[in-house]
Design a protein around this motif. Structure first.
Motif, PDB file in Angstrom:
ATOM      1  N   LYS A   1      -7.026  -2.149   5.253  1.00  0.00           N
ATOM      2  CA  LYS A   1      -6.217  -2.144   4.032  1.00  0.00           C
ATOM      3  C   LYS A   1      -4.847  -1.527   4.281  1.00  0.00           C
ATOM      4  CE  LYS A   1      -8.457   2.137   2.443  1.00  0.00           C
ATOM      5  NZ  LYS A   1      -9.277   2.754   1.380  1.00  0.00           N
ATOM      6  N   ILE A   2      -3.940  -1.818   3.357  1.00  0.00           N
ATOM      7  CA  ILE A   2      -2.658  -1.123   3.253  1.00  0.00           C
ATOM      8  C   ILE A   2      -2.736  -0.258   1.996  1.00  0.00           C
ATOM      9  CG2 ILE A   2      -0.205  -1.400   2.750  1.00  0.00           C
ATOM     10  CD1 ILE A   2      -0.189  -3.843   4.519  1.00  0.00           C
ATOM     11  N   THR A   3      -2.333   0.981   2.100  1.00  0.00           N
ATOM     12  CA  THR A   3      -2.484   1.939   1.013  1.00  0.00           C
ATOM     13  C   THR A   3      -1.143   2.564   0.646  1.00  0.00           C
ATOM     14  OG1 THR A   3      -4.739   2.480   1.696  1.00  0.00           O
ATOM     15  CG2 THR A   3      -3.617   4.085   0.319  1.00  0.00           C
ATOM     16  N   ILE A   4      -0.843   2.534  -0.651  1.00  0.00           N
ATOM     17  CA  ILE A   4       0.300   3.288  -1.182  1.00  0.00           C
ATOM     18  C   ILE A   4      -0.300   4.472  -1.934  1.00  0.00           C
ATOM     19  CG2 ILE A   4       2.385   3.243  -2.594  1.00  0.00           C
ATOM     20  CD1 ILE A   4       2.415   0.221  -2.316  1.00  0.00           C
ATOM     21  N   SER A   5      -0.172   5.649  -1.384  1.00  0.00           N
ATOM     22  CA  SER A   5      -0.819   6.821  -1.972  1.00  0.00           C
ATOM     23  C   SER A   5       0.208   7.882  -2.296  1.00  0.00           C
ATOM     24  CB  SER A   5      -1.868   7.393  -1.014  1.00  0.00           C
ATOM     25  OG  SER A   5      -1.258   7.779   0.208  1.00  0.00           O
ATOM     26  N   GLY A   6      -0.180   8.839  -3.134  1.00  0.00           N
ATOM     27  CA  GLY A   6       0.777   9.872  -3.509  1.00  0.00           C
ATOM     28  C   GLY A   6       0.162  11.045  -4.218  1.00  0.00           C
ATOM     29  N   ASN A   7       1.042  11.935  -4.569  1.00  0.00           N
ATOM     30  CA  ASN A   7       0.665  13.241  -5.067  1.00  0.00           C
ATOM     31  C   ASN A   7       1.868  13.726  -5.859  1.00  0.00           C
ATOM     32  OD1 ASN A   7       0.110  16.011  -5.151  1.00  0.00           O
ATOM     33  ND2 ASN A   7       0.403  16.278  -2.956  1.00  0.00           N
ATOM     34  N   THR A   8       1.646  14.113  -7.119  1.00  0.00           N
ATOM     35  CA  THR A   8       2.781  14.499  -7.951  1.00  0.00           C
ATOM     36  C   THR A   8       2.357  15.503  -9.001  1.00  0.00           C
ATOM     37  OG1 THR A   8       4.578  13.627  -9.344  1.00  0.00           O
ATOM     38  CG2 THR A   8       2.412  12.609  -9.601  1.00  0.00           C
TER      39      THR A   8
ATOM     40  N   MET B   1       8.195  -0.299   3.836  1.00  0.00           N
ATOM     41  CA  MET B   1       8.080  -0.253   2.377  1.00  0.00           C
ATOM     42  C   MET B   1       8.640   1.029   1.774  1.00  0.00           C
ATOM     43  SD  MET B   1       4.449  -2.214   1.715  1.00  0.00           S
ATOM     44  CE  MET B   1       4.595  -2.302  -0.075  1.00  0.00           C
ATOM     45  N   THR B   2       8.784   2.072   2.574  1.00  0.00           N
ATOM     46  CA  THR B   2       9.409   3.300   2.077  1.00  0.00           C
ATOM     47  C   THR B   2      10.878   3.398   2.501  1.00  0.00           C
ATOM     48  OG1 THR B   2       8.581   4.523   3.994  1.00  0.00           O
ATOM     49  CG2 THR B   2       7.260   4.601   1.987  1.00  0.00           C
ATOM     50  N   LYS B   3      11.390   2.335   3.102  1.00  0.00           N
ATOM     51  CA  LYS B   3      12.777   2.352   3.577  1.00  0.00           C
ATOM     52  C   LYS B   3      13.705   1.656   2.578  1.00  0.00           C
ATOM     53  CE  LYS B   3      11.789   4.401   7.494  1.00  0.00           C
ATOM     54  NZ  LYS B   3      10.350   4.646   7.323  1.00  0.00           N
ATOM     55  N   GLY B   4      13.539   2.022   1.303  1.00  0.00           N
ATOM     56  CA  GLY B   4      14.437   1.506   0.287  1.00  0.00           C
ATOM     57  C   GLY B   4      13.810   0.425  -0.568  1.00  0.00           C
ATOM     58  N   THR B   5      14.411   0.207  -1.733  1.00  0.00           N
ATOM     59  CA  THR B   5      13.997  -0.859  -2.639  1.00  0.00           C
ATOM     60  C   THR B   5      15.239  -1.686  -2.984  1.00  0.00           C
ATOM     61  OG1 THR B   5      14.427   0.374  -4.690  1.00  0.00           O
ATOM     62  CG2 THR B   5      12.276   0.707  -3.630  1.00  0.00           C
ATOM     63  N   ALA B   6      15.044  -2.732  -3.777  1.00  0.00           N
ATOM     64  CA  ALA B   6      16.180  -3.571  -4.155  1.00  0.00           C
ATOM     65  C   ALA B   6      17.267  -2.760  -4.843  1.00  0.00           C
ATOM     66  CB  ALA B   6      15.702  -4.703  -5.060  1.00  0.00           C
ATOM     67  N   ASN B   7      16.869  -1.687  -5.528  1.00  0.00           N
ATOM     68  CA  ASN B   7      17.823  -0.891  -6.303  1.00  0.00           C
ATOM     69  C   ASN B   7      18.220   0.426  -5.646  1.00  0.00           C
ATOM     70  OD1 ASN B   7      17.659  -2.799  -8.478  1.00  0.00           O
ATOM     71  ND2 ASN B   7      15.687  -1.879  -9.031  1.00  0.00           N
ATOM     72  N   LYS B   8      17.544   0.775  -4.560  1.00  0.00           N
ATOM     73  CA  LYS B   8      17.794   2.085  -3.949  1.00  0.00           C
ATOM     74  C   LYS B   8      17.802   1.949  -2.435  1.00  0.00           C
ATOM     75  CE  LYS B   8      15.509   4.835  -7.593  1.00  0.00           C
ATOM     76  NZ  LYS B   8      15.095   3.701  -8.449  1.00  0.00           N
ATOM     77  N   THR B   9      18.738   2.625  -1.799  1.00  0.00           N
ATOM     78  CA  THR B   9      18.702   2.739  -0.342  1.00  0.00           C
ATOM     79  C   THR B   9      17.524   3.625   0.035  1.00  0.00           C
ATOM     80  OG1 THR B   9      20.070   4.723  -0.284  1.00  0.00           O
ATOM     81  CG2 THR B   9      21.214   2.582  -0.238  1.00  0.00           C
ATOM     82  N   ALA B  10      17.218   3.685   1.318  1.00  0.00           N
ATOM     83  CA  ALA B  10      16.121   4.529   1.773  1.00  0.00           C
ATOM     84  C   ALA B  10      16.354   5.987   1.380  1.00  0.00           C
ATOM     85  CB  ALA B  10      15.951   4.405   3.283  1.00  0.00           C
ATOM     86  N   ALA B  11      17.584   6.457   1.541  1.00  0.00           N
ATOM     87  CA  ALA B  11      17.898   7.845   1.195  1.00  0.00           C
ATOM     88  C   ALA B  11      17.790   8.073  -0.308  1.00  0.00           C
ATOM     89  CB  ALA B  11      19.289   8.212   1.684  1.00  0.00           C
ATOM     90  N   GLU B  12      18.243   7.103  -1.096  1.00  0.00           N
ATOM     91  CA  GLU B  12      18.174   7.246  -2.554  1.00  0.00           C
ATOM     92  C   GLU B  12      16.718   7.232  -3.038  1.00  0.00           C
ATOM     93  OE1 GLU B  12      22.454   5.085  -3.629  1.00  0.00           O
ATOM     94  OE2 GLU B  12      20.591   3.926  -3.604  1.00  0.00           O
TER      95      GLU B  12
ATOM     96  N   ILE C   1       8.629   0.231  -4.934  1.00  0.00           N
ATOM     97  CA  ILE C   1       8.266   0.142  -3.518  1.00  0.00           C
ATOM     98  C   ILE C   1       7.424  -1.104  -3.258  1.00  0.00           C
ATOM     99  CG2 ILE C   1       6.797   1.220  -1.750  1.00  0.00           C
ATOM    100  CD1 ILE C   1       7.778   3.949  -2.894  1.00  0.00           C
ATOM    101  N   LEU C   2       6.458  -1.346  -4.139  1.00  0.00           N
ATOM    102  CA  LEU C   2       5.537  -2.464  -3.952  1.00  0.00           C
ATOM    103  C   LEU C   2       6.186  -3.812  -4.227  1.00  0.00           C
ATOM    104  CD1 LEU C   2       2.647  -3.628  -3.543  1.00  0.00           C
ATOM    105  CD2 LEU C   2       2.281  -3.217  -5.996  1.00  0.00           C
ATOM    106  N   LEU C   3       6.917  -3.907  -5.325  1.00  0.00           N
ATOM    107  CA  LEU C   3       7.363  -5.219  -5.805  1.00  0.00           C
ATOM    108  C   LEU C   3       8.806  -5.561  -5.457  1.00  0.00           C
ATOM    109  CD1 LEU C   3       5.699  -5.169  -9.353  1.00  0.00           C
ATOM    110  CD2 LEU C   3       4.780  -6.052  -7.193  1.00  0.00           C
ATOM    111  N   GLN C   4       9.602  -4.562  -5.027  1.00  0.00           N
ATOM    112  CA  GLN C   4      11.014  -4.830  -4.749  1.00  0.00           C
ATOM    113  C   GLN C   4      11.448  -4.218  -3.418  1.00  0.00           C
ATOM    114  OE1 GLN C   4      13.609  -4.183  -8.321  1.00  0.00           O
ATOM    115  NE2 GLN C   4      11.704  -3.518  -9.278  1.00  0.00           N
ATOM    116  N   PRO C   5      10.810  -4.606  -2.320  1.00  0.00           N
ATOM    117  CA  PRO C   5      11.234  -4.051  -1.022  1.00  0.00           C
ATOM    118  C   PRO C   5      12.673  -4.431  -0.696  1.00  0.00           C
ATOM    119  CG  PRO C   5       9.703  -5.878  -0.725  1.00  0.00           C
ATOM    120  CD  PRO C   5       9.716  -5.569  -2.187  1.00  0.00           C
TER     121      PRO C   5
END
Length: 939
Positions: A589-596, A558-569, A611-615
């Protein structure tokens, strides 16, 4: 040696000023006040009234660099000794008092250059802490006896076995430092020291060390949190003024090093299953002008998908799945280190060739400005995370005083990082890395020396032999006899509490969204950060055995890119915001967590939405993720701690249950999972109806909700069928299971049985019961008996696992190999006796800790987020902490005893040991649980 009475009633240095860096600037800064006593003690105070807690720390400017050769590890040994007893605290010292006052647990750490002692306590106990810390500094040395020293040597030696001798790659730093620094350099030996040197330490050594280094003029006292500074100042004078100044401490000059030639060494590691290459270049000391550019250089080259080393070694050459690079800086010198753990059977010469190619390209191209800004943003967020607690602020202020002589340099750190230019990064690369000599260590699996770098020499590594009865005996009950150090007042009287801090349960706001997703949050503006977690019920619970590990693989993808972005992008977009986003799979559970940074919250959540809706479902990234997981599974086969975890779960749940599987899965299951399997699992098992979004930090409800509504509106709800699990049953009688790791220097123990779910009405009462058994660290019987009285272990704990399904009660530890039977017998006896041995005095200590410690329960953003997760996961009421305080107050001794009989019965328990079967297996049948069962006889 006795101290002479010496009373100081006035300040030697009137230096009382409130500092705030970069006045009239929006830059966040830590305000502080500092002054110095006539005896040389430096005091730094920082006020923070957001929570009713205060952190107190003593930092002595002494670490392993101030040791004598032949007495290595002594500074660290001394750190242990200082917790045990002092003249007026008595036996048990600060550890014993910590349980009564609700402290975080007295703790300490030793580095090459400093040793610190710290604890966070409810603010009513500040005077108690200052009294206790003064007693350690001025009224300690008479309490150290030969038996005390003998026992603590065993504890520290167990710590070394646990952290170095009994783990993969544990000897790497020893080999590096012996070859990077010339003989006699204070960094050429390890902080932990050698087993031989520790054994040879004498009582005279202890006293000499104390008298030379533990003097007020070589120590910093920090007080940080919710307190009255004038009152604190008075208490500091009362308890510290009459401790006499010591001899003048000579400042050590910087001792940066250079290498006349490159050195290549290899070691066949008993535990390693994968080859690892470490390259180390001499670099700079802490806060050197080049240190900031070196941090950025290391981050750019090795961290993440955009890093040149990652692109070359992981994506292109497929040699490794784990790369790290960091600048290890100390007071006198530093070392820049690049570490690559290669895949199975990879020749490390291939790794080095790829590294050289990356360096050649960097020498031509340097660091792009965009990447420079990206890395700076992340480092700024990291800085704020480090000072998000009162302890963190106090700790950092003391560090800057030690290393720079000015605590206010803390407030210049961010600006120093932000001022680094592209040319600065190129300059440090040319100055310290390009065409420079280095130390290369190749740690390879036993029997595979051909994987090491060509022309490597065999490294000198001292391996401990397992010898029965090798450790000296001691009598832990022997009391020290001494004449107490005189004082102007009776220091044996413990100061009173001041006030009664109330637990401040944070205000929680909530919102239910149309998709079925629940949102909960806490607004807190202490630091300009926000932490969040999108928790989706499922994870391992929804897996089938033939696809074990699929939820973990999904989390990786799920962190290896989205429909609009490569993993690096995608990674670049996250880091440009100074943010971090993680996706993890757990048992439930599966957790999408963060800090900003708070100012970038909305943009960060837009990335979470992608990440969630456009893998992306990238085929190459999928292959890489599988390869990395398979490599980790191979690596775990050599780690005794991971082996114990895997085997314990099989015993508790049975091999047919998905809960008995490693979260990573198995080699077979991961190999067979297809990308289509992953897509199906994603479509079938992720739904807002099973999701909660939790957020804490410097953000108001409306602002927090706005981007979450966007996620909710675009996430179609679906019902998820959660399987029913049959509850695991207690074994009819206890049995011993043994997993053989030939040559293990410690035995890893995991003893336990199925117990309770987190929603059971007995769960929290059982946790209360466990405090004096093994959950209360130094307040627990297991720690007191196995560590403090016997020296068998560095640490031992017992706990109940918090799950919605039945989780186990578990005792875990690492004990020295040659007393495996004795330690197991002692644990069994403690468990047998615990119900009847629990007394009213134990209940009193337990109640005091459980209630008073709540004052510091919600200090950090992480603690607040954890509270929201417990409410969300287990359906607790918002005021469950207050409810638990009432429950603890009402518990009786008889109730505790009955809980112990029901949930920690040693006659119906699994006793799992991972260790050296040749020397330890046979005698275990004397425990009365039948002949031990060897779990891996074919190996």
């Amino acid at each position: 040696m006795k101290f002479q009475l010496s009373i100081f009633s006035i300040l030697f240095l009137t230096f009382s000023q409130l500092i705030q860096a970069q006045e009239k600037s929006d830059t966040y800064s830590v305000e502080f006040e500092s002054f110095q006593l006539e005896n040389g003690l430096k005091v730094i105070m920082h006020e923070d009234h957001s929570d009713p807690v205060v952190a107190v720390a003593l930092t002595a400017h002494v670490g392993s660099a101030r040791e004598k050769e032949g007495r290595t590890g002594f500074a660290h040994l001394f750190e242990h000794l200082l917790f045990l007893e002092s003249e007026n605290l008595g036996k048990g010292g600060l550890d014993k008092m910590s349980a009564r006052i609700g402290g975080s647990g007295a703790n300490g750490s030793t580095s090459r250059d400093r040793t610190n002692y710290y604890q966070t306590v409810p603010n009513d106990a500040l005077e108690k802490m200052l009294w206790a810390e003064a007693d350690k500094l001025g009224y300690f040395i008479n309490t150290v006896t030969e038996p005390v020293l003998a026992k603590e040597k065993q504890v520290v030696k167990n710590e070394k076995r646990q952290g170095v001798d009994n783990r993969p790659y544990g000897h790497d730093m020893y080999v590096i430092d012996r070859n990077l620094y010339p003989e006699g350099h204070p960094y050429s030996w390890q902080v932990i020291g050698s087993l031989e040197d520790l054994q040879n330490a004498s009582l005279e050594d202890v006293k000499e060390f104390y008298n030379k280094w533990y003097t007020p003029n070589n120590v910093i006292l920090t007080i940080s949190g919710d307190f009255d500074p004038e009152q604190a100042r008075d208490w500091v004078h009362k308890y510290f003024d009459e401790i006499p100044r010591g001899p003048e401490v000579e400042k050590l000059e910087k001792q940066m090093v250079s290498l006349e030639k490159t050195k290549k060494l290899y070691h066949e590691d008993n535990f390693a299953k994968l080859p690892e290459l470490t390259l180390t270049w001499p670099s700079v000391y802490t806060n050197h002008p080049d240190s900031y550019a070196l941090q950025i250089l290391a981050s750019y080259l090795a961290d993440g998908k955009n890093a040149p080393l990652y692109k070359k070694l992981v994506e292109e050459e497929k040699l490794s799945g784990r790369i790290s690079m960091f600048d290890y800086e100390s007071e006198l010198a530093g070392q820049l280190m690049l570490q690559v753990r290669a895949y199975e059977n990879v020749d490390l010469d291939q790794v080095q060739q790829a590294i050289n190619e990356v360096f050649s390209e960097f020498a031509q191209n340097g660091i792009p400005q965009k990447d420079l800004e990206r890395i700076k943003a992340g480092l700024e967020t990291d800085f704020y995370n480090q000072i998000s607690s009162v302890f963190g602020k106090g700790y950092q202020l003391a560090q800057y005083e030690i290393y720079t002589g000015d605590p206010n340099n803390l407030n210049k750190e961010v600006q120093n990082l932000l001022s680094v230019s592209q040319q600065d990064v190129m300059n440090v690369f040319r100055k310290y890395v390009q065409d420079k000599n280095y130390v290369a260590t190749s740690f390879v699996p036993k029997g595979s020396p051909e994987l090491a770098l060509e022309d490597s020499e065999k490294a000198e590594v001292v391996e401990e032999k397992i010898v029965e009865g090798a450790e000296e005996d001691f009598d832990p009950s022997q009391q020290a006899s001494y004449e107490k150090t005189p004082s102007s007042f009776d220091r044996s009287i413990e100061p009173p509490y001041h006030g009664k801090p109330e637990t401040r349960v944070p205000d929680i706001w909530e919102q239910n969204l149309p998709s079925g997703m629940k949102v909960m949050g806490i607004t807190n503006k202490e630091v300009p950060l926000v932490r969040f977690s999108l928790d989706i019920k499922g994870g391992q619970l929804l897996e089938k055995p033939d696809q074990a590990g699929i939820s973990n693989l999904l989390a990786e993808m799920m962190t290896k890119g989205t429909a609009n972005k490569t993993a690096a992008e995608l990674e670049e977009a996250i880091e440009m915001l100074g943010a971090s986003i993680y996706v993890n799979s757990e048992e439930e559970k599966i957790t999408i967590s963060g800090n900003t940074l708070a100012k970038n919250y909305e943009q960060t959540l837009e990335l979470v939405k992608e990440i969630l809706l456009q893998p992306r479902w990238d085929e190459e990234e999928f292959k890489l993720a599988k390869q990395q997981i398979l490599s980790r599974l191979q690596e775990q086969k050599g780690d005794p701690l991971q082996i114990a975890s895997n085997e314990f779960n099989k015993l508790i749940y049975g091999e047919d249950s998905i809960l008995s599987y490693n979260l990573l899965g198995t080699t077979e299951s991961v190999t067979n999972i297809s990308l289509n399997d992953l897509k199906n699992f994603y479509e079938e098992n992720l739904s807002p109806l099973a999701a909660s979004f939790l957020v804490v930090g410097a953000i108001e409800k409306d602002t927090a909700l706005k981007p979450v509504r966007g996620i909710s509106a675009n996430w179609p709800p679906k019902n998820i069928d959660f399987p029913e699990f049959s509850n695991p049953e207690l074994p009819e009688q206890s049995k011993i299971y043994f997993y053989d790791v030939p040559g293990a220097k410690q035995s890893i123990i995991s003893f336990g049985a199925p117990a309770l779910s987190a929603t059971d009405e007995d769960f929290y009462p059982a946790e209360v019961m466990n405090y004096r058994l093994g959950g209360g660290s130094f307040a627990s019987q297991l720690t007191q008996e196995l560590r403090e009285n016997k020296g068998y272990t560095y640490g031992i704990r017992s706990r109940f696992t918090q799950r919605n399904y039945i989780g186990p009660f578990q005792i875990s530890s690492g004990v020295r190999t040659n007393i495996t039977y004795e330690a197991t017998e002692l644990i069994r006896n403690i468990l047998r006796n615990y119900p009847q041995s629990f007394k009213p005095s134990d209940l009193e200590v337990t109640q005091s800790y459980m209630i008073k410690s709540n004052a510091r329960r919600f200090e950090t953003l992480g603690a607040k987020l954890n509270m929201l997760q417990e409410i969300s996961d287990f359906g607790y009421d918002y005021d469950y902490i207050k409810q638990r305080e009432k429950l603890v107050e009402d518990l009786s001794v008889m109730q505790i005893q009955e809980l112990a009989r029901q949930y920690v019965n040693p006659e119906r328990m699994y006793f799992l040991i991972v260790g050296d079967a040749e020397t330890q297996l046979d005698k275990l049948d004397q425990l009365g649980f039948g002949e031990p069962i060897l779990l891996n006889p074919e190996e």
